[in-house]
Design an enzyme around this catalytic site. Sequence first.
Site, PDB file in Angstrom:
ATOM      1  N   ARG A 222     -42.245  45.626  31.858  1.00 24.27           N
ATOM      2  CA  ARG A 222     -41.405  45.661  31.168  1.00 24.27           C
ATOM      3  C   ARG A 222     -40.019  45.881  31.791  1.00 24.27           C
ATOM      4  NH1 ARG A 222     -43.717  42.738  27.997  1.00 24.27           N
ATOM      5  NH2 ARG A 222     -44.342  43.089  25.929  1.00 24.27           N
ATOM      6  N   HIS A 270     -39.044  35.902  31.897  1.00 16.80           N
ATOM      7  CA  HIS A 270     -40.124  36.718  31.237  1.00 16.80           C
ATOM      8  C   HIS A 270     -41.244  35.470  30.807  1.00 16.80           C
ATOM      9  CE1 HIS A 270     -41.292  39.873  28.213  1.00 16.80           C
ATOM     10  NE2 HIS A 270     -42.336  39.463  28.326  1.00 16.80           N
TER      11      HIS A 270
HETATM   12  P1  NDP Z   1     -53.241  47.934  29.082  1.00 14.33           P
HETATM   13  O1  NDP Z   1     -53.148  48.898  27.878  1.00 14.33           O
HETATM   14  O2  NDP Z   1     -54.543  47.384  29.068  1.00 14.33           O
HETATM   15  O3  NDP Z   1     -53.310  48.786  30.478  1.00 14.33           O
HETATM   16  C1  NDP Z   1     -52.147  49.691  30.784  1.00 14.33           C
HETATM   17  C2  NDP Z   1     -52.540  50.280  31.998  1.00 14.33           C
HETATM   18  O4  NDP Z   1     -51.254  50.998  32.184  1.00 14.33           O
HETATM   19  C3  NDP Z   1     -53.640  51.345  31.831  1.00 14.33           C
HETATM   20  O5  NDP Z   1     -54.407  51.355  33.066  1.00 14.33           O
HETATM   21  C4  NDP Z   1     -53.003  52.853  31.858  1.00 14.33           C
HETATM   22  O6  NDP Z   1     -53.645  53.844  32.222  1.00 14.33           O
HETATM   23  C5  NDP Z   1     -51.896  52.507  32.475  1.00 14.33           C
HETATM   24  N1  NDP Z   1     -50.592  53.587  32.374  1.00 14.33           N
HETATM   25  C6  NDP Z   1     -50.057  53.647  31.125  1.00 14.33           C
HETATM   26  N2  NDP Z   1     -49.088  54.810  31.277  1.00 14.33           N
HETATM   27  C7  NDP Z   1     -49.547  55.207  32.598  1.00 14.33           C
HETATM   28  C8  NDP Z   1     -48.766  56.361  33.109  1.00 14.33           C
HETATM   29  N3  NDP Z   1     -47.758  56.929  32.538  1.00 14.33           N
HETATM   30  N4  NDP Z   1     -49.081  56.397  34.401  1.00 14.33           N
HETATM   31  C9  NDP Z   1     -50.045  56.009  34.932  1.00 14.33           C
HETATM   32  N5  NDP Z   1     -50.560  54.674  34.511  1.00 14.33           N
HETATM   33  C10 NDP Z   1     -50.119  54.324  33.239  1.00 14.33           C
HETATM   34  O7  NDP Z   1     -52.387  47.024  29.114  1.00 14.33           O
HETATM   35  P2  NDP Z   1     -52.359  45.546  29.635  1.00 14.33           P
HETATM   36  O8  NDP Z   1     -52.936  45.197  31.116  1.00 14.33           O
HETATM   37  O9  NDP Z   1     -52.709  44.642  28.753  1.00 14.33           O
HETATM   38  O10 NDP Z   1     -50.893  45.055  29.531  1.00 14.33           O
HETATM   39  C11 NDP Z   1     -49.876  45.869  30.436  1.00 14.33           C
HETATM   40  C12 NDP Z   1     -48.335  45.399  30.312  1.00 14.33           C
HETATM   41  O11 NDP Z   1     -47.881  44.165  30.852  1.00 14.33           O
HETATM   42  C13 NDP Z   1     -47.790  45.365  28.742  1.00 14.33           C
HETATM   43  O12 NDP Z   1     -47.784  46.554  28.116  1.00 14.33           O
HETATM   44  C14 NDP Z   1     -46.570  44.415  28.873  1.00 14.33           C
HETATM   45  O13 NDP Z   1     -45.500  45.419  29.062  1.00 14.33           O
HETATM   46  C15 NDP Z   1     -46.810  43.626  30.164  1.00 14.33           C
HETATM   47  N6  NDP Z   1     -46.983  42.425  29.896  1.00 14.33           N
HETATM   48  C16 NDP Z   1     -46.053  41.519  30.519  1.00 14.33           C
HETATM   49  C17 NDP Z   1     -46.131  39.955  30.129  1.00 14.33           C
HETATM   50  C18 NDP Z   1     -45.087  39.050  30.946  1.00 14.33           C
HETATM   51  O14 NDP Z   1     -45.055  37.926  30.740  1.00 14.33           O
HETATM   52  N7  NDP Z   1     -44.347  39.454  31.731  1.00 14.33           N
HETATM   53  C19 NDP Z   1     -47.166  39.386  29.549  1.00 14.33           C
HETATM   54  C20 NDP Z   1     -48.104  40.539  29.002  1.00 14.33           C
HETATM   55  C21 NDP Z   1     -47.972  41.745  29.200  1.00 14.33           C
HETATM   56  P3  NDP Z   1     -55.012  54.182  31.537  1.00 14.33           P
HETATM   57  O15 NDP Z   1     -56.302  53.242  32.122  1.00 14.33           O
HETATM   58  O16 NDP Z   1     -55.357  55.672  32.162  1.00 14.33           O
HETATM   59  O17 NDP Z   1     -54.999  54.177  30.186  1.00 14.33           O
HETATM   60  C1  OXD Z   2     -46.274  40.351  26.016  1.00 14.62           C
HETATM   61  C2  OXD Z   2     -45.484  39.538  26.632  1.00 14.62           C
HETATM   62  O1  OXD Z   2     -46.242  41.601  25.904  1.00 14.62           O
HETATM   63  O2  OXD Z   2     -45.439  38.353  26.643  1.00 14.62           O
HETATM   64  O3  OXD Z   2     -47.676  39.630  25.760  1.00 14.62           O
HETATM   65  O4  OXD Z   2     -44.600  40.192  27.182  1.00 14.62           O
END
Ligand code: NDP
Ligand code: OXD
Length: 307
Positions: A222, A270
Site C-alpha cells: 500500500r 495500482h
Molecule cells: P495476508 O493477510 O494473507 O498476509 C499478510 C502478511 O503480512 C502475513 O504474512 C502477516 O504476518 C504479514 N504482516 C502483517 N503485519 C505485519 C507486521 N507488522 N510485521 C511483519 N509481518 C506482518 O494478505 P495478502 O497476502 O492477501 O495481501 C497483502 C497485501 O497486498 C494487502 O493487504 C494489500 O495491501 C496488498 N494488495 C495489493 C494489490 C495491488 O494491486 N497492488 C492487490 C491486492 C493486495 P502473519 O503471517 O504473521 O500474520
Molecule cells: C486489493 C487491491 O486490495 O486491489 O485487492 O489493492
Amino acid sequence: MVFWFNSDRERGRVFAEAFARELPDLPFVMDVSERHPDEIRYVLTWTAPADLHRFRNLEIVFSIGAGVDQFKTETLPSNVMLVRMVEDGIARMMQEYVTLAVLALHRNLKAYIVQQAAATWRSLPVRQAAQQRIGILGLGMLAQAVIDRLKPFGFPLAAWSRSERRVDGVDCYHGSDGLTPFLAQTDILICLLPLTRETQGLLGGALFAALPAGAALVHVGRGAQLDHDALIAAVDEGHLSGAVIDVTEPEPLPPEHAFWRHPKIILTPHIASVTQPETAATAVIDNIQRHRAGLKPIGLVDRSRGY
Ligand code: NDP
Ligand code: OXD
C-alpha cells in the site's frame, strides 16, 4: 435477507448471474434503495458506506479487495464481520506482476529502455539467479502465491512475517528482531504487507540502509508504507539500484512527482492485481454458504491486527 452489491455494474452483472445460479434464495440488489435497510444481511463494497449503521441486520461486510485498510474498521459495528477478498484471480495476477517486476530488475530492463531511447548498444553485468536473493515482506496469501511462481527460476527466497512461519524452500524470519537479518541478505525486496499502524512508513531510510548496496524494491503493498523522498535519495545515491512501484500515496501521483520520469523507477497505476468478478463471485458465494453452515468465512479480518 438480501445481498447488496455496492460496486460497479459491469462486475455486478457477473455476480448477479452467479448468485442467481448458486444462491437463488438470496435476493441480490445493486440499488439498495429498492429494499428496506433491515433486509440487508450482506454487502460487498470497496469502502464502508457512510450510512452503514442504518443496516441494523447486517452480518458481513465483504471487501472487494484483498486489502482492508480502506475501511475505517473502528467505525464498523462490532457485531459485523469484515471479510477480505481471498480468490484465485487476485493471486494469479499478483504472481504475474511480481514475476514481471523481479525479472525486469534482475535483467536491467529499465536501464535498457533508457539506453534504447539514447540509441546506446551496451551490455550490462547480470548475476545468475542463484546469486539474486529475493526477500518478501509478508508471508500471507499473495506472498505464498508469488513464492510458488518464483521458485522455478532458482532465486534464493526469504520472507518476513509477524508470527513465526515455515514454508518449504524459504528462509523465514519474523517479528521486529527478524527484520534486520532478513534485510541484510535481500537483493530484491518485495513488499506484500497489509497497511496497518505497524507497517505505515516502514519502507523508509532506515530500512533501505539495512539492505545490501545495489538492492532493489518491488512495492505492491500500500502507498502509505513507502517514504517517497527516502526511496529517491537511496536510488540517487546509488545505494539502491532501482524500484518497481505499483502503489503510492496519493493515488494518482501529481504530474510533477519525481517517480514519473525517474530513470531507475518503473511506475504502474495500482494494477498489480485486480479482483476478477467470476472467481470473486465464487469466493463470496462459498463464504455465504460457510456462514449459513455456521463456519467462519475465509478471509475474516482480525480487527485487532488490522488485516
Ligand atoms: P495476508 O493477510 O494473507 O498476509 C499478510 C502478511 O503480512 C502475513 O504474512 C502477516 O504476518 C504479514 N504482516 C502483517 N503485519 C505485519 C507486521 N507488522 N510485521 C511483519 N509481518 C506482518 O494478505 P495478502 O497476502 O492477501 O495481501 C497483502 C497485501 O497486498 C494487502 O493487504 C494489500 O495491501 C496488498 N494488495 C495489493 C494489490 C495491488 O494491486 N497492488 C492487490 C491486492 C493486495 P502473519 O503471517 O504473521 O500474520
Ligand atoms: C486489493 C487491491 O486490495 O486491489 O485487492 O489493492
